[in-house]
Design an enzyme around this catalytic site. Structure first.
Site, PDB file in Angstrom:
ATOM      1  N   TRP A 217     -17.749  13.355  28.418  1.00 45.69           N
ATOM      2  CA  TRP A 217     -17.950  14.076  29.674  1.00 45.69           C
ATOM      3  C   TRP A 217     -16.600  14.488  30.247  1.00 45.69           C
ATOM      4  O   TRP A 217     -16.256  14.150  31.381  1.00 45.69           O
ATOM      5  CB  TRP A 217     -18.717  13.215  30.667  1.00 45.69           C
ATOM      6  CG  TRP A 217     -20.136  12.939  30.291  1.00 45.69           C
ATOM      7  CD1 TRP A 217     -20.847  13.467  29.265  1.00 45.69           C
ATOM      8  CD2 TRP A 217     -21.020  12.034  30.955  1.00 45.69           C
ATOM      9  NE1 TRP A 217     -22.127  12.981  29.238  1.00 45.69           N
ATOM     10  CE2 TRP A 217     -22.270  12.087  30.275  1.00 45.69           C
ATOM     11  CE3 TRP A 217     -20.911  11.196  32.058  1.00 45.69           C
ATOM     12  CZ2 TRP A 217     -23.373  11.330  30.659  1.00 45.69           C
ATOM     13  CZ3 TRP A 217     -22.003  10.435  32.453  1.00 45.69           C
ATOM     14  CH2 TRP A 217     -23.226  10.510  31.759  1.00 45.69           C
TER      15      TRP A 217
ATOM     16  N   ASN B 106     -16.951  21.795  22.749  1.00 42.09           N
ATOM     17  CA  ASN B 106     -18.204  22.496  23.051  1.00 42.09           C
ATOM     18  C   ASN B 106     -18.500  22.593  24.536  1.00 42.09           C
ATOM     19  O   ASN B 106     -19.080  23.565  24.993  1.00 42.09           O
ATOM     20  CB  ASN B 106     -19.368  21.790  22.357  1.00 42.09           C
ATOM     21  CG  ASN B 106     -20.720  22.357  22.750  1.00 42.09           C
ATOM     22  OD1 ASN B 106     -21.017  23.509  22.455  1.00 42.09           O
ATOM     23  ND2 ASN B 106     -21.539  21.561  23.443  1.00 42.09           N
TER      24      ASN B 106
ATOM     25  N   ASP C 210     -21.553  24.869  28.811  1.00 40.89           N
ATOM     26  CA  ASP C 210     -21.216  25.241  27.441  1.00 40.89           C
ATOM     27  C   ASP C 210     -20.045  26.225  27.402  1.00 40.89           C
ATOM     28  O   ASP C 210     -20.150  27.348  27.896  1.00 40.89           O
ATOM     29  CB  ASP C 210     -22.444  25.860  26.768  1.00 40.89           C
ATOM     30  CG  ASP C 210     -22.349  25.858  25.264  1.00 40.89           C
ATOM     31  OD1 ASP C 210     -22.559  24.785  24.671  1.00 40.89           O
ATOM     32  OD2 ASP C 210     -22.055  26.917  24.689  1.00 40.89           O
TER      33      ASP C 210
ATOM     34  N   ASP D  39     -16.911  16.448  17.770  1.00 43.17           N
ATOM     35  CA  ASP D  39     -18.247  16.248  18.340  1.00 43.17           C
ATOM     36  C   ASP D  39     -18.997  17.583  18.394  1.00 43.17           C
ATOM     37  O   ASP D  39     -18.380  18.650  18.441  1.00 43.17           O
ATOM     38  CB  ASP D  39     -18.084  15.656  19.745  1.00 43.17           C
ATOM     39  CG  ASP D  39     -19.410  15.303  20.387  1.00 43.17           C
ATOM     40  OD1 ASP D  39     -20.089  14.397  19.873  1.00 43.17           O
ATOM     41  OD2 ASP D  39     -19.774  15.943  21.395  1.00 43.17           O
TER      42      ASP D  39
ATOM     43  N   GLU E 214     -19.442  16.552  13.412  1.00 34.97           N
ATOM     44  CA  GLU E 214     -20.772  15.979  13.609  1.00 34.97           C
ATOM     45  C   GLU E 214     -21.824  17.087  13.596  1.00 34.97           C
ATOM     46  O   GLU E 214     -21.999  17.813  14.567  1.00 34.97           O
ATOM     47  CB  GLU E 214     -20.830  15.236  14.953  1.00 34.97           C
ATOM     48  CG  GLU E 214     -22.199  14.682  15.279  1.00 34.97           C
ATOM     49  CD  GLU E 214     -22.443  14.518  16.774  1.00 34.97           C
ATOM     50  OE1 GLU E 214     -23.227  13.628  17.133  1.00 34.97           O
ATOM     51  OE2 GLU E 214     -21.861  15.295  17.566  1.00 34.97           O
TER      52      GLU E 214
ATOM     53  N   ASP F  55     -24.530   6.801  18.395  1.00 31.91           N
ATOM     54  CA  ASP F  55     -25.607   7.635  18.931  1.00 31.91           C
ATOM     55  C   ASP F  55     -26.988   7.257  18.400  1.00 31.91           C
ATOM     56  O   ASP F  55     -27.987   7.819  18.858  1.00 31.91           O
ATOM     57  CB  ASP F  55     -25.349   9.107  18.592  1.00 31.91           C
ATOM     58  CG  ASP F  55     -24.220   9.706  19.407  1.00 31.91           C
ATOM     59  OD1 ASP F  55     -24.054   9.311  20.569  1.00 31.91           O
ATOM     60  OD2 ASP F  55     -23.492  10.567  18.871  1.00 31.91           O
TER      61      ASP F  55
END
Length: 467
Positions: free
Chosen positions: A91, A129, A183, A214, A238, A307
Protein backbone atom coordinates in the site's frame (compact mmCIF):
# COMPACT_ATOMS: atom_id res chain seq x y z
CA UNK A 1 52.43 -2.77 -17.38
CA UNK A 2 49.72 -5.21 -16.26
CA UNK A 3 49.58 -5.46 -12.48
CA UNK A 4 47.92 -7.76 -9.97
CA UNK A 5 45.66 -4.86 -9.11
CA UNK A 6 44.44 -4.74 -12.69
CA UNK A 7 43.52 -8.41 -12.59
CA UNK A 8 41.68 -7.93 -9.29
CA UNK A 9 39.65 -5.07 -10.75
CA UNK A 10 38.91 -7.16 -13.83
CA UNK A 11 37.83 -10.12 -11.68
CA UNK A 12 35.54 -7.96 -9.59
CA UNK A 13 34.03 -6.48 -12.76
CA UNK A 14 33.28 -9.95 -14.13
CA UNK A 15 31.75 -11.05 -10.82
CA UNK A 16 29.57 -7.93 -10.75
CA UNK A 17 28.44 -8.57 -14.32
CA UNK A 18 27.42 -12.12 -13.41
CA UNK A 19 25.76 -11.25 -10.12
CA UNK A 20 22.03 -10.93 -10.35
CA UNK A 21 21.41 -12.43 -13.80
CA UNK A 22 18.87 -15.19 -14.40
CA UNK A 23 21.42 -17.96 -14.84
CA UNK A 24 23.18 -17.12 -11.59
CA UNK A 25 19.86 -16.90 -9.74
CA UNK A 26 18.96 -20.39 -10.95
CA UNK A 27 21.75 -21.67 -8.68
CA UNK A 28 20.20 -20.03 -5.61
CA UNK A 29 17.59 -21.12 -3.10
CA UNK A 30 15.42 -18.27 -1.80
CA UNK A 31 13.93 -17.82 1.67
CA UNK A 32 10.92 -15.49 1.55
CA UNK A 33 10.67 -13.04 4.43
CA UNK A 34 7.70 -10.86 5.32
CA UNK A 35 9.73 -8.15 7.02
CA UNK A 36 7.08 -7.18 9.57
CA UNK A 37 6.54 -10.79 10.64
CA UNK A 38 10.03 -12.29 10.79
CA UNK A 39 12.10 -10.75 13.58
CA UNK A 40 12.81 -7.52 15.45
CA UNK A 41 10.68 -7.71 18.57
CA UNK A 42 9.39 -10.20 21.13
CA UNK A 43 6.12 -8.44 21.82
CA UNK A 44 2.85 -10.27 21.06
CA UNK A 45 1.05 -9.31 17.86
CA UNK A 46 -2.51 -8.52 18.85
CA UNK A 47 -3.80 -7.74 15.35
CA UNK A 48 -2.39 -9.45 12.26
CA UNK A 49 -3.96 -6.73 10.10
CA UNK A 50 -1.59 -4.17 11.60
CA UNK A 51 2.14 -3.82 12.11
CA UNK A 52 3.62 -6.40 14.46
CA UNK A 53 7.15 -5.06 14.82
CA UNK A 54 9.46 -6.91 12.41
CA UNK A 55 12.46 -4.90 11.18
CA UNK A 56 15.45 -4.99 8.85
CA UNK A 57 17.71 -5.23 11.90
CA UNK A 58 15.65 -8.21 13.02
CA UNK A 59 16.32 -10.00 9.73
CA UNK A 60 20.02 -9.20 9.98
CA UNK A 61 20.21 -10.64 13.49
CA UNK A 62 18.54 -13.87 12.29
CA UNK A 63 20.69 -14.52 9.22
CA UNK A 64 22.22 -17.47 11.08
CA UNK A 65 18.77 -19.03 11.25
CA UNK A 66 18.25 -18.57 7.50
CA UNK A 67 21.73 -19.62 6.44
CA UNK A 68 21.51 -22.61 8.77
CA UNK A 69 19.01 -24.14 6.32
CA UNK A 70 21.38 -23.61 3.41
CA UNK A 71 19.64 -20.63 1.82
CA UNK A 72 21.84 -18.27 -0.16
CA UNK A 73 19.18 -15.67 -1.04
CA UNK A 74 16.35 -13.86 0.72
CA UNK A 75 13.31 -12.07 -0.68
CA UNK A 76 12.16 -9.20 1.53
CA UNK A 77 8.97 -7.12 1.56
CA UNK A 78 8.67 -3.82 -0.32
CA UNK A 79 10.80 -1.17 1.37
CA UNK A 80 8.98 2.06 0.50
CA UNK A 81 6.70 4.10 2.75
CA UNK A 82 3.16 2.76 3.06
CA UNK A 83 -0.23 4.07 4.01
CA UNK A 84 -1.66 3.17 7.42
CA UNK A 85 -1.96 -0.59 7.85
CA UNK A 86 0.48 -1.38 5.05
CA UNK A 87 2.60 -3.75 7.12
CA UNK A 88 2.98 -5.99 4.04
CA UNK A 89 4.39 -3.22 1.86
CA UNK A 90 1.85 -3.21 -0.97
CA UNK A 91 0.00 0.00 0.00
CA UNK A 92 2.70 2.45 -1.00
CA UNK A 93 2.05 6.18 -0.76
CA UNK A 94 5.56 7.59 -1.25
CA UNK A 95 8.23 5.99 -3.42
CA UNK A 96 10.82 8.47 -2.19
CA UNK A 97 10.70 7.45 1.48
CA UNK A 98 11.49 4.19 3.22
CA UNK A 99 9.02 2.43 5.49
CA UNK A 100 10.17 3.68 8.90
CA UNK A 101 8.31 0.84 10.63
CA UNK A 102 11.06 -1.43 9.29
CA UNK A 103 13.95 0.84 10.33
CA UNK A 104 16.26 3.47 8.93
CA UNK A 105 18.17 3.63 5.67
CA UNK A 106 21.27 2.69 7.62
CA UNK A 107 19.47 -0.41 8.93
CA UNK A 108 18.54 -1.52 5.41
CA UNK A 109 22.08 -0.99 4.14
CA UNK A 110 23.45 -2.92 7.12
CA UNK A 111 21.12 -5.85 6.40
CA UNK A 112 22.15 -6.07 2.76
CA UNK A 113 25.84 -5.67 3.61
CA UNK A 114 25.67 -8.38 6.26
CA UNK A 115 23.86 -10.72 3.85
CA UNK A 116 26.43 -10.13 1.11
CA UNK A 117 29.30 -10.87 3.49
CA UNK A 118 27.71 -14.30 3.99
CA UNK A 119 27.22 -14.88 0.27
CA UNK A 120 23.46 -14.32 0.59
CA UNK A 121 21.78 -12.34 -2.16
CA UNK A 122 18.88 -10.00 -1.45
CA UNK A 123 15.78 -9.72 -3.64
CA UNK A 124 13.48 -6.76 -3.07
CA UNK A 125 9.73 -6.85 -3.66
CA UNK A 126 8.36 -3.91 -5.67
CA UNK A 127 5.03 -2.56 -6.86
CA UNK A 128 4.65 -0.64 -10.13
CA UNK A 129 0.92 -1.19 -10.61
CA UNK A 130 -0.75 0.94 -7.95
CA UNK A 131 -0.58 3.33 -5.03
CA UNK A 132 -2.75 3.79 -1.95
CA UNK A 133 -3.58 7.19 -0.48
CA UNK A 134 -4.34 7.50 3.20
CA UNK A 135 -7.62 9.20 2.36
CA UNK A 136 -9.41 8.37 -0.91
CA UNK A 137 -11.52 11.52 -0.56
CA UNK A 138 -8.46 13.66 -1.31
CA UNK A 139 -7.03 11.35 -3.98
CA UNK A 140 -4.39 11.83 -5.31
CA UNK A 141 -3.35 14.52 -2.83
CA UNK A 142 -0.52 13.46 -0.55
CA UNK A 143 0.86 10.77 -2.84
CA UNK A 144 4.44 11.01 -4.03
CA UNK A 145 5.50 11.29 -6.75
CA UNK A 146 2.24 10.40 -8.51
CA UNK A 147 -0.01 13.19 -7.27
CA UNK A 148 -2.05 14.04 -10.37
CA UNK A 149 -5.15 12.36 -11.77
CA UNK A 150 -3.42 12.01 -15.14
CA UNK A 151 -0.98 9.59 -13.50
CA UNK A 152 -3.77 7.03 -13.09
CA UNK A 153 -6.12 5.14 -15.37
CA UNK A 154 -9.54 6.68 -15.67
CA UNK A 155 -12.48 4.84 -14.16
CA UNK A 156 -14.42 5.67 -17.33
CA UNK A 157 -12.97 2.55 -18.97
CA UNK A 158 -13.89 0.32 -16.02
CA UNK A 159 -16.99 -1.15 -14.35
CA UNK A 160 -19.04 1.20 -12.19
CA UNK A 161 -16.99 0.48 -9.06
CA UNK A 162 -13.72 1.02 -11.01
CA UNK A 163 -12.43 -2.41 -9.97
CA UNK A 164 -11.46 -5.39 -12.09
CA UNK A 165 -14.59 -7.53 -12.27
CA UNK A 166 -13.84 -9.77 -15.26
CA UNK A 167 -10.42 -11.40 -14.97
CA UNK A 168 -10.74 -12.80 -18.50
CA UNK A 169 -10.83 -9.24 -19.84
CA UNK A 170 -7.18 -8.16 -20.10
CA UNK A 171 -8.11 -4.52 -20.67
CA UNK A 172 -9.89 -4.50 -17.30
CA UNK A 173 -7.01 -6.32 -15.65
CA UNK A 174 -4.51 -3.71 -16.85
CA UNK A 175 -6.59 -0.52 -16.61
CA UNK A 176 -8.88 -1.01 -13.63
CA UNK A 177 -8.31 -1.11 -9.91
CA UNK A 178 -7.29 -4.14 -7.91
CA UNK A 179 -9.36 -4.03 -4.71
CA UNK A 180 -9.82 -0.24 -4.90
CA UNK A 181 -6.08 0.47 -5.33
CA UNK A 182 -5.59 3.44 -7.70
CA UNK A 183 -4.12 2.03 -10.92
CA UNK A 184 -1.03 3.73 -12.32
CA UNK A 185 -1.03 4.58 -16.03
CA UNK A 186 2.32 3.45 -17.42
CA UNK A 187 1.55 5.05 -20.80
CA UNK A 188 1.89 8.41 -19.06
CA UNK A 189 5.43 9.62 -19.76
CA UNK A 190 6.04 10.86 -16.21
CA UNK A 191 4.79 7.63 -14.65
CA UNK A 192 6.82 5.43 -16.99
CA UNK A 193 10.09 7.30 -16.65
CA UNK A 194 9.74 7.84 -12.91
CA UNK A 195 9.16 4.15 -12.21
CA UNK A 196 12.13 3.19 -14.40
CA UNK A 197 14.40 5.76 -12.77
CA UNK A 198 13.22 4.69 -9.33
CA UNK A 199 13.98 0.99 -9.78
CA UNK A 200 17.38 1.79 -11.28
CA UNK A 201 18.36 4.05 -8.39
CA UNK A 202 16.92 1.67 -5.77
CA UNK A 203 18.85 -1.35 -7.04
CA UNK A 204 22.04 0.67 -7.46
CA UNK A 205 21.89 2.54 -4.16
CA UNK A 206 21.13 -0.44 -1.93
CA UNK A 207 22.91 -3.08 -4.04
CA UNK A 208 19.94 -5.38 -4.44
CA UNK A 209 20.69 -8.55 -6.39
CA UNK A 210 17.21 -9.25 -7.74
CA UNK A 211 13.67 -7.90 -7.95
CA UNK A 212 10.35 -9.61 -7.31
CA UNK A 213 7.54 -7.78 -9.10
CA UNK A 214 4.06 -7.69 -7.59
CA UNK A 215 0.86 -7.72 -9.72
CA UNK A 216 2.64 -8.52 -12.98
CA UNK A 217 -0.47 -9.19 -15.06
CA UNK A 218 -2.05 -5.87 -14.10
CA UNK A 219 0.54 -3.94 -16.12
CA UNK A 220 1.18 -4.19 -19.91
CA UNK A 221 3.99 -6.53 -20.94
CA UNK A 222 5.84 -3.85 -22.91
CA UNK A 223 6.43 -1.87 -19.73
CA UNK A 224 8.12 -4.78 -17.95
CA UNK A 225 10.73 -5.05 -20.68
CA UNK A 226 11.79 -1.47 -20.03
CA UNK A 227 11.47 -1.83 -16.25
CA UNK A 228 13.75 -4.89 -16.17
CA UNK A 229 16.31 -3.15 -18.32
CA UNK A 230 16.38 -0.28 -15.86
CA UNK A 231 16.67 -2.64 -12.89
CA UNK A 232 19.72 -4.31 -14.41
CA UNK A 233 19.26 -7.51 -12.39
CA UNK A 234 17.11 -10.63 -12.56
CA UNK A 235 13.41 -9.84 -12.19
CA UNK A 236 10.71 -12.38 -11.40
CA UNK A 237 7.05 -11.49 -11.59
CA UNK A 238 3.85 -12.55 -9.87
CA UNK A 239 1.42 -13.81 -12.51
CA UNK A 240 -1.14 -15.30 -10.14
CA UNK A 241 -3.11 -17.55 -12.43
CA UNK A 242 -3.68 -21.30 -12.69
CA UNK A 243 -3.63 -21.22 -16.53
CA UNK A 244 -0.19 -22.27 -17.74
CA UNK A 245 -0.75 -20.68 -21.14
CA UNK A 246 -1.62 -17.33 -19.59
CA UNK A 247 1.30 -17.35 -17.13
CA UNK A 248 3.74 -18.67 -19.72
CA UNK A 249 2.83 -15.75 -21.95
CA UNK A 250 4.73 -13.44 -19.59
CA UNK A 251 8.10 -15.19 -19.77
CA UNK A 252 10.51 -14.73 -22.65
CA UNK A 253 10.28 -15.31 -25.57
CA UNK A 254 6.48 -15.06 -25.66
CA UNK A 255 6.47 -12.36 -23.03
CA UNK A 256 9.04 -9.93 -21.67
CA UNK A 257 9.99 -11.38 -18.26
CA UNK A 258 13.10 -13.43 -17.49
CA UNK A 259 11.26 -15.20 -14.70
CA UNK A 260 7.77 -15.65 -13.34
CA UNK A 261 6.44 -17.38 -10.27
CA UNK A 262 5.18 -20.82 -11.27
CA UNK A 263 1.60 -20.51 -10.07
CA UNK A 264 0.35 -23.29 -12.37
CA UNK A 265 2.71 -25.70 -10.61
CA UNK A 266 1.84 -24.29 -7.18
CA UNK A 267 -1.82 -25.15 -7.63
CA UNK A 268 -1.01 -28.63 -8.84
CA UNK A 269 1.26 -29.28 -5.87
CA UNK A 270 -1.71 -28.46 -3.65
CA UNK A 271 -4.07 -30.66 -5.66
CA UNK A 272 -1.68 -33.61 -5.70
CA UNK A 273 -0.22 -33.55 -2.20
CA UNK A 274 -2.64 -31.59 0.01
CA UNK A 275 -5.84 -32.84 -1.66
CA UNK A 276 -4.42 -36.21 -2.75
CA UNK A 277 -5.59 -35.95 -6.33
CA UNK A 278 -3.87 -38.09 -8.95
CA UNK A 279 -0.13 -37.55 -9.36
CA UNK A 280 -0.65 -37.70 -13.11
CA UNK A 281 -1.34 -33.98 -12.78
CA UNK A 282 2.41 -33.56 -12.30
CA UNK A 283 3.01 -35.49 -15.50
CA UNK A 284 0.51 -33.28 -17.28
CA UNK A 285 2.11 -29.98 -16.26
CA UNK A 286 5.67 -31.16 -16.83
CA UNK A 287 4.79 -32.08 -20.40
CA UNK A 288 3.24 -28.64 -20.90
CA UNK A 289 6.13 -26.68 -19.36
CA UNK A 290 8.41 -26.69 -22.45
CA UNK A 291 5.50 -25.63 -24.65
CA UNK A 292 4.54 -22.57 -22.62
CA UNK A 293 7.67 -21.44 -20.78
CA UNK A 294 10.82 -20.23 -22.48
CA UNK A 295 13.02 -21.48 -19.65
CA UNK A 296 11.52 -23.43 -16.70
CA UNK A 297 14.93 -23.17 -15.03
CA UNK A 298 14.27 -19.47 -14.37
CA UNK A 299 10.83 -19.92 -12.81
CA UNK A 300 10.17 -19.48 -9.11
CA UNK A 301 8.93 -22.78 -7.62
CA UNK A 302 6.97 -22.55 -4.37
CA UNK A 303 4.44 -24.47 -2.29
CA UNK A 304 3.49 -21.62 0.06
CA UNK A 305 3.55 -17.83 0.04
CA UNK A 306 2.11 -14.85 1.91
CA UNK A 307 -1.06 -14.64 -0.23
CA UNK A 308 -2.24 -18.26 -0.04
CA UNK A 309 -3.50 -20.46 2.81
CA UNK A 310 -0.70 -22.55 4.26
CA UNK A 311 -0.30 -26.11 3.02
CA UNK A 312 -0.77 -27.37 6.59
CA UNK A 313 -4.06 -25.46 6.78
CA UNK A 314 -5.32 -27.61 3.91
CA UNK A 315 -3.69 -30.83 5.12
CA UNK A 316 -1.80 -31.00 8.42
CA UNK A 317 -0.22 -34.39 7.76
CA UNK A 318 3.53 -33.83 7.68
CA UNK A 319 4.14 -36.66 5.17
CA UNK A 320 2.53 -35.10 2.08
CA UNK A 321 3.93 -31.78 3.26
CA UNK A 322 7.45 -33.22 3.03
CA UNK A 323 6.71 -34.68 -0.41
CA UNK A 324 5.58 -31.30 -1.72
CA UNK A 325 8.62 -29.67 -0.14
CA UNK A 326 10.98 -32.16 -1.80
CA UNK A 327 9.40 -31.48 -5.18
CA UNK A 328 9.68 -27.72 -4.61
CA UNK A 329 13.39 -27.81 -3.79
CA UNK A 330 14.60 -30.55 -6.15
CA UNK A 331 12.58 -29.98 -9.32
CA UNK A 332 13.54 -27.60 -12.14
CA UNK A 333 13.35 -23.93 -11.19
CA UNK A 334 14.42 -21.65 -8.37
CA UNK A 335 13.07 -22.89 -5.01
CA UNK A 336 11.34 -20.24 -2.92
CA UNK A 337 10.49 -21.26 0.65
CA UNK A 338 8.20 -19.02 2.67
CA UNK A 339 9.12 -18.23 6.27
CA UNK A 340 7.32 -20.56 8.66
CA UNK A 341 7.31 -23.49 6.27
CA UNK A 342 10.24 -24.87 8.25
CA UNK A 343 8.11 -24.69 11.43
CA UNK A 344 4.99 -26.23 9.84
CA UNK A 345 2.84 -23.11 10.24
CA UNK A 346 -0.81 -23.70 9.39
CA UNK A 347 -2.43 -20.28 8.96
CA UNK A 348 -5.40 -19.93 6.62
CA UNK A 349 -6.38 -16.97 4.47
CA UNK A 350 -4.74 -13.56 4.80
CA UNK A 351 -3.72 -12.34 7.36
CA UNK A 352 -3.59 -15.68 9.22
CA UNK A 353 -0.97 -16.96 6.78
CA UNK A 354 1.32 -14.11 7.82
CA UNK A 355 2.11 -15.33 11.29
CA UNK A 356 4.76 -13.58 13.40
CA UNK A 357 7.47 -16.17 13.92
CA UNK A 358 8.40 -14.97 17.42
CA UNK A 359 4.85 -15.55 18.68
CA UNK A 360 4.37 -19.00 17.12
CA UNK A 361 7.19 -21.22 18.26
CA UNK A 362 10.21 -19.06 17.65
CA UNK A 363 13.34 -19.95 15.74
CA UNK A 364 13.71 -23.60 16.63
CA UNK A 365 16.56 -25.17 14.66
CA UNK A 366 15.97 -28.66 16.03
CA UNK A 367 12.58 -29.35 14.47
CA UNK A 368 12.08 -32.10 11.94
CA UNK A 369 11.13 -29.72 9.15
CA UNK A 370 13.91 -27.20 9.77
CA UNK A 371 16.46 -29.96 9.34
CA UNK A 372 14.55 -31.52 6.45
CA UNK A 373 14.68 -28.19 4.59
CA UNK A 374 18.37 -27.94 5.42
CA UNK A 375 19.01 -31.41 4.00
CA UNK A 376 17.15 -30.69 0.75
CA UNK A 377 18.60 -27.24 0.10
CA UNK A 378 22.14 -28.35 0.92
CA UNK A 379 21.76 -31.45 -1.26
CA UNK A 380 20.54 -29.35 -4.21
CA UNK A 381 23.58 -27.12 -3.95
CA UNK A 382 26.14 -29.87 -3.38
CA UNK A 383 24.91 -31.74 -6.44
CA UNK A 384 24.39 -28.61 -8.56
CA UNK A 385 20.98 -29.85 -9.66
CA UNK A 386 20.38 -26.70 -11.71
CA UNK A 387 22.85 -28.07 -14.26
CA UNK A 388 20.63 -31.02 -15.14
CA UNK A 389 17.20 -31.19 -16.79
CA UNK A 390 14.28 -32.70 -14.94
CA UNK A 391 13.41 -36.00 -16.62
CA UNK A 392 10.23 -37.86 -15.74
CA UNK A 393 10.92 -41.55 -15.03
CA UNK A 394 7.55 -42.85 -13.82
CA UNK A 395 4.07 -41.46 -13.25
CA UNK A 396 0.93 -43.04 -11.85
CA UNK A 397 -1.98 -41.93 -9.71
CA UNK A 398 -0.04 -42.48 -6.46
CA UNK A 399 3.64 -42.39 -7.49
CA UNK A 400 5.89 -39.95 -9.31
CA UNK A 401 9.62 -40.17 -10.01
CA UNK A 402 12.08 -37.96 -11.84
CA UNK A 403 15.83 -37.56 -12.23
CA UNK A 404 18.21 -34.63 -12.32
CA UNK A 405 21.42 -36.10 -13.65
CA UNK A 406 22.04 -39.26 -11.60
CA UNK A 407 19.75 -38.16 -8.75
CA UNK A 408 16.46 -40.06 -8.56
CA UNK A 409 13.55 -38.46 -6.67
CA UNK A 410 10.62 -40.72 -5.71
CA UNK A 411 7.39 -39.38 -4.25
CA UNK A 412 3.91 -40.52 -3.30
CA UNK A 413 0.78 -38.75 -2.11
CA UNK A 414 -0.55 -41.72 -0.16
CA UNK A 415 0.63 -41.32 3.45
CA UNK A 416 -1.22 -44.34 4.83
CA UNK A 417 -0.20 -47.07 2.40
CA UNK A 418 2.84 -48.77 0.92
CA UNK A 419 3.47 -48.15 -2.77
CA UNK A 420 5.83 -50.26 -4.86
CA UNK A 421 6.94 -49.64 -8.42
CA UNK A 422 9.74 -50.76 -10.73
CA UNK A 423 11.23 -47.96 -12.82
CA UNK A 424 12.49 -49.34 -16.13
CA UNK A 425 13.19 -45.98 -17.78
CA UNK A 426 16.29 -44.68 -16.02
CA UNK A 427 19.91 -43.55 -16.62
CA UNK A 428 21.66 -46.24 -14.56
CA UNK A 429 23.67 -49.34 -15.42
CA UNK A 430 22.74 -52.82 -14.26
CA UNK A 431 24.57 -53.54 -11.02
CA UNK A 432 24.82 -49.96 -9.83
CA UNK A 433 23.75 -49.40 -6.25
CA UNK A 434 21.51 -46.47 -5.36
CA UNK A 435 21.20 -45.29 -1.74
CA UNK A 436 18.63 -43.10 -0.06
CA UNK A 437 19.67 -39.61 1.02
CA UNK A 438 17.56 -39.83 4.18
CA UNK A 439 18.69 -43.30 5.25
CA UNK A 440 22.06 -44.36 3.91
CA UNK A 441 21.40 -48.05 4.67
CA UNK A 442 18.36 -48.04 2.39
CA UNK A 443 19.91 -49.08 -0.92
CA UNK A 444 18.71 -50.82 -4.07
CA UNK A 445 20.71 -52.51 -6.84
CA UNK A 446 19.72 -51.80 -10.42
CA UNK A 447 18.65 -54.98 -12.23
CA UNK A 448 17.65 -55.79 -15.80
CA UNK A 449 14.08 -55.15 -14.73
CA UNK A 450 14.96 -51.68 -13.50
CA UNK A 451 14.98 -49.85 -10.17
CA UNK A 452 12.57 -51.25 -7.60
CA UNK A 453 11.23 -48.53 -5.31
CA UNK A 454 9.18 -49.07 -2.17
CA UNK A 455 7.73 -46.05 -0.37
CA UNK A 456 6.39 -46.83 3.07
CA UNK A 457 3.52 -44.70 4.32
CA UNK A 458 4.21 -41.49 2.45
CA UNK A 459 7.99 -41.39 2.74
CA UNK A 460 10.21 -39.49 0.31
CA UNK A 461 13.23 -41.20 -1.21
CA UNK A 462 16.05 -39.40 -2.99
CA UNK A 463 18.55 -41.85 -4.44
CA UNK A 464 22.18 -41.20 -5.29
CA UNK A 465 24.66 -43.59 -6.90
CA UNK A 466 26.76 -45.29 -4.26
CA UNK A 467 30.49 -44.91 -4.89
Amino acid sequence: RITIGFFLVLLLSVQYALAGNAEEWSKRAIFQVVTDRFAGTTKPCKDLNQYCGGTWNGIREKLDYIQGMGFDAIWISPIVHNSKGGYHGYWQDDLNRLNDHFGTESDLISLISAAHKRGIWVMVDVVANHMLPSDMKDFPKGLSPFNKLEHYHSCSVCPSNCNVMDWSNQQQVEDCRLFDLPDLNQTNYFVKTTLKDWIKSTVTKYKFDGVRIDTLCEVPKWFWKEFQSSAGVYCIGEAANVDIGYVGGYQLPKGTMEGVLSFPLFYRLQWVFANQQTMLKLQEINRLMPQFFGNPKHLGVFMENHDQPRFAYLNHDIKPFKSALAYTVLSAGIPMIYQGTEQHFDGGDTPWNREAIWTTGGYNTTTELYNYVKTLVTFRKQNQLWMYPQVERYASFDFYAFTRGNILVCLTNRPNTVVKYTINYHPYKVGQKLCNLFWKQDCVVVTKSGVEVVLNFGEVKVFTVSK
